[in-house]
Each structure stands twice: as structure tokens, then as C-alpha cells.
Design an enzyme around this catalytic site. Structure first.
Site, PDB file in Angstrom:
ATOM      1  N   GLU A  98     -53.504  31.238   0.744  1.00  0.00           N
ATOM      2  CA  GLU A  98     -52.589  31.025   1.873  1.00  0.00           C
ATOM      3  C   GLU A  98     -51.381  30.210   1.435  1.00  0.00           C
ATOM      4  O   GLU A  98     -51.473  29.395   0.508  1.00  0.00           O
ATOM      5  CB  GLU A  98     -53.322  30.251   2.983  1.00  0.00           C
ATOM      6  CG  GLU A  98     -54.002  31.139   4.001  1.00  0.00           C
ATOM      7  CD  GLU A  98     -53.023  31.718   5.032  1.00  0.00           C
ATOM      8  OE1 GLU A  98     -51.808  31.815   4.743  1.00  0.00           O
ATOM      9  OE2 GLU A  98     -53.497  32.056   6.122  1.00  0.00           O
ATOM     10  N   ASP A 102     -51.966  25.088   8.913  1.00  0.00           N
ATOM     11  CA  ASP A 102     -51.412  24.180   9.912  1.00  0.00           C
ATOM     12  C   ASP A 102     -52.566  23.758  10.828  1.00  0.00           C
ATOM     13  O   ASP A 102     -53.378  22.915  10.448  1.00  0.00           O
ATOM     14  CB  ASP A 102     -50.286  24.962  10.617  1.00  0.00           C
ATOM     15  CG  ASP A 102     -49.472  24.143  11.586  1.00  0.00           C
ATOM     16  OD1 ASP A 102     -49.192  22.981  11.296  1.00  0.00           O
ATOM     17  OD2 ASP A 102     -49.117  24.668  12.653  1.00  0.00           O
TER      18      ASP A 102
HETATM   19  P1  IMP Z   1     -52.305  27.926  11.822  1.00  0.00           P
HETATM   20  O1  IMP Z   1     -52.967  27.211  10.670  1.00  0.00           O
HETATM   21  O2  IMP Z   1     -53.214  28.880  12.536  1.00  0.00           O
HETATM   22  O3  IMP Z   1     -51.672  26.963  12.788  1.00  0.00           O
HETATM   23  O4  IMP Z   1     -51.114  28.850  11.308  1.00  0.00           O
HETATM   24  C1  IMP Z   1     -50.625  28.796  10.017  1.00  0.00           C
HETATM   25  C2  IMP Z   1     -49.468  29.774   9.915  1.00  0.00           C
HETATM   26  O5  IMP Z   1     -48.343  29.256  10.646  1.00  0.00           O
HETATM   27  C3  IMP Z   1     -48.990  29.888   8.480  1.00  0.00           C
HETATM   28  O6  IMP Z   1     -49.632  30.949   7.794  1.00  0.00           O
HETATM   29  C4  IMP Z   1     -47.510  30.101   8.621  1.00  0.00           C
HETATM   30  O7  IMP Z   1     -47.241  31.482   8.770  1.00  0.00           O
HETATM   31  C5  IMP Z   1     -47.147  29.390   9.914  1.00  0.00           C
HETATM   32  N1  IMP Z   1     -46.574  28.040   9.678  1.00  0.00           N
HETATM   33  C6  IMP Z   1     -47.155  26.843   9.942  1.00  0.00           C
HETATM   34  N2  IMP Z   1     -46.340  25.820   9.635  1.00  0.00           N
HETATM   35  C7  IMP Z   1     -45.202  26.389   9.145  1.00  0.00           C
HETATM   36  C8  IMP Z   1     -43.970  25.825   8.649  1.00  0.00           C
HETATM   37  O8  IMP Z   1     -43.744  24.601   8.596  1.00  0.00           O
HETATM   38  N3  IMP Z   1     -43.018  26.717   8.241  1.00  0.00           N
HETATM   39  C9  IMP Z   1     -43.207  28.077   8.287  1.00  0.00           C
HETATM   40  N4  IMP Z   1     -44.348  28.637   8.756  1.00  0.00           N
HETATM   41  C10 IMP Z   1     -45.344  27.802   9.178  1.00  0.00           C
HETATM   42 MG    MG Z   2     -49.284  32.684   6.793  1.00  0.00          MG
END
Ligand code: IMP
Ligand code: MG
Length: 198
Positions: A98, A102
Site C-alpha cells: 500500500e 490512514d
Molecule cells: P483508509 O486507510 O481506509 O482511511 O484509506 C487509505 C486511502 O486513502 C489511501 O489508500 C489513499 O488512497 C487515501 N489517502 C489517505 N491519506 C491520504 C493523503 O494524505 N494523500 C492522498 N491520499 C490519501
Molecule cells: Mg490507496
């Protein structure tokens, strides 16, 4: 006007860390042929560099997913698979690669989906870990850097599909300004002494 961005991780820092991760994976998986699974599109840049640092008969495969509703927090991480893996991962050693984790909601949903296919093992390798934002607890075997709670772009990460090709990672200080004017980063990029300009 405040600076629009700062360089969070330079191209050399990234290269060095990716080499270390490649060495670590090569040693941990010695004698095995892991399948690296990348989630399009963000993870593809990291995958391309990482897998050339792995000294094993490694394979790659890709998935593409799309979140329901307005992002992972609203959807609880439930995603639709737009493109599934080409290979059956049953009995395989899988490493999910990945760009950034986040909240972890998307990845934990994805891991549950992949786990149901009964791989021999499944681990996670992320370049960036925004650990302070984590909602879904996840075990991350390999991480490049811990990432502050900032909006980051470059090295695969985009803002409106732009900036994925930057060789470094920027923290955008003022995402509102960038949303209003996608070219607002250009003067900053031109001032960096690397081939970073768009
Ligand atoms: P989560 O962990 O489900 O919240 O989502 C993660 C996804 O959100 C990542 O694969 C990225 O596509 C996107 N993402 C999270 N933070 C950022 C950032 O700071 N910049 C660009 N994309 C981000
Ligand atoms: Mg992603």
C-alpha cells in the site's frame, strides 16, 4: 502567504528505505515465492520500486477498488472490487503493498476479503503509516515511514489524480489553496533542485 507545502520525504530517503524493506522481505521470505498485491493506483509506484529490490522469484498482481459513498470513514471501509486479482491466492504467501494507511478501514475490509481465499499467509507492507488516524486495528509487518496527520502527495499519492509522478513526498500545508488552484504547487516544485516539476 504561508508556504504551500514542505518536503516530508526526499527522493533519497525514499530510495534508501525502499532498499531496506526489499532486503528485509528477501530475507524473511527466503526459499518462498511471495505474491505482491498492489491496490491501484496509489500503491503502484511504491510496488514498482520495491519489487525490484526483492531478490526472490516474486510475482505481482493488482486490484482496483472503489469506496461506496464519500470515503472510507462514511462507508466503514466497505469497498466494491472494480478489478480483481488475476491469480488465485489460495495457498500463496501474499504481501499487500500500500502507499498509505490512514484510518485502516479500507485495508481491513480488503484483508478480510483476501483472507477468505485462504492464502498460506498474508502480511502488509505500506510506505506510509498515518498511525494517529487509525480506526481499524491492523497488524502492519512492514512500514516505510510513520506519517504525520497531514495531506500528502507524490510518489503515487495524488490530489485529484495529479502529482503521483513526483519522486518525493510533500505535506501540503494548505489543501484548500490547492483545491482552489491545482497549479498552486508548481512554483514550489520548480524551486526544488530535483526533476520534480510536473
Ligand atoms: P483508509 O486507510 O481506509 O482511511 O484509506 C487509505 C486511502 O486513502 C489511501 O489508500 C489513499 O488512497 C487515501 N489517502 C489517505 N491519506 C491520504 C493523503 O494524505 N494523500 C492522498 N491520499 C490519501
Ligand atoms: Mg490507496
Amino acid at each position: 502567504m504561508p508556504q504551500i507545502a514542505i518536503v516530508l520525504f526526499g527522493a533519497e530517503d525514499i530510495r534508501g528505505r525502499v532498499e531496506e524493506l526489499g532486503r528485509q522481505i528477501s530475507s524473511d521470505y527466503a526459499g518462498r515465492a511471495p505474491v505482491l498485491v498492489s491496490v491501484l493506483k496509489g500503491g503502484s509506484v511504491f510496488l514498482a520500486d520495491l519489487f525490484r529490490q526483492i531478490d526472490l522469484p516474486v510475482r505481482v498482481d493488482f486490484m482496483s477498488i472503489s469506496a461506496y459513498g464519500a470515503g472510507s470513514e462514511a462507508s466503514g471501509g466497505v469497498v466494491r472490487i472494480m478489478k480483481d486479482l488475476d491469480q488465485d491466492i489460495g495457498g500463496e504467501h501474499v504481501i499487500v503493498v500500500e502507499d498509505i494507511i490512514d484510518t485502516g478501514l479500507t485495508l481491513s475490509y480488503l484483508l478480510a476479503t483476501l483472507q477468505a481465499r485462504q492464502p498460506a499467509s498474508i502480511e502488509v507492507c505500506t510506505l506510509l503509516d498515518k498511525s494517529v488516524r487509525r480506526i481499524a486495528p491492523l497488524e502492519i509487518r512492514y512500514r516505510g515511514f510513520d506519517c504525520p496527520d497531514r495531506y500528502v502527495v507524490g510518489y503515487g499519492l495524488d490530489h485529484g489524480e495529479r502529482f503521483r509522478n513526483l519522486p518525493l513526498i510533500l505535506a501540503v500545508e494548505d489543501p484548500g489553496r490547492l483545491a482552489a488552484d491545482p497549479d498552486a504547487l508548481v512554483p514550489f516544485l520548480e524551486a526544488i533542485p530535483t526533476p520534480a516539476a510536473q
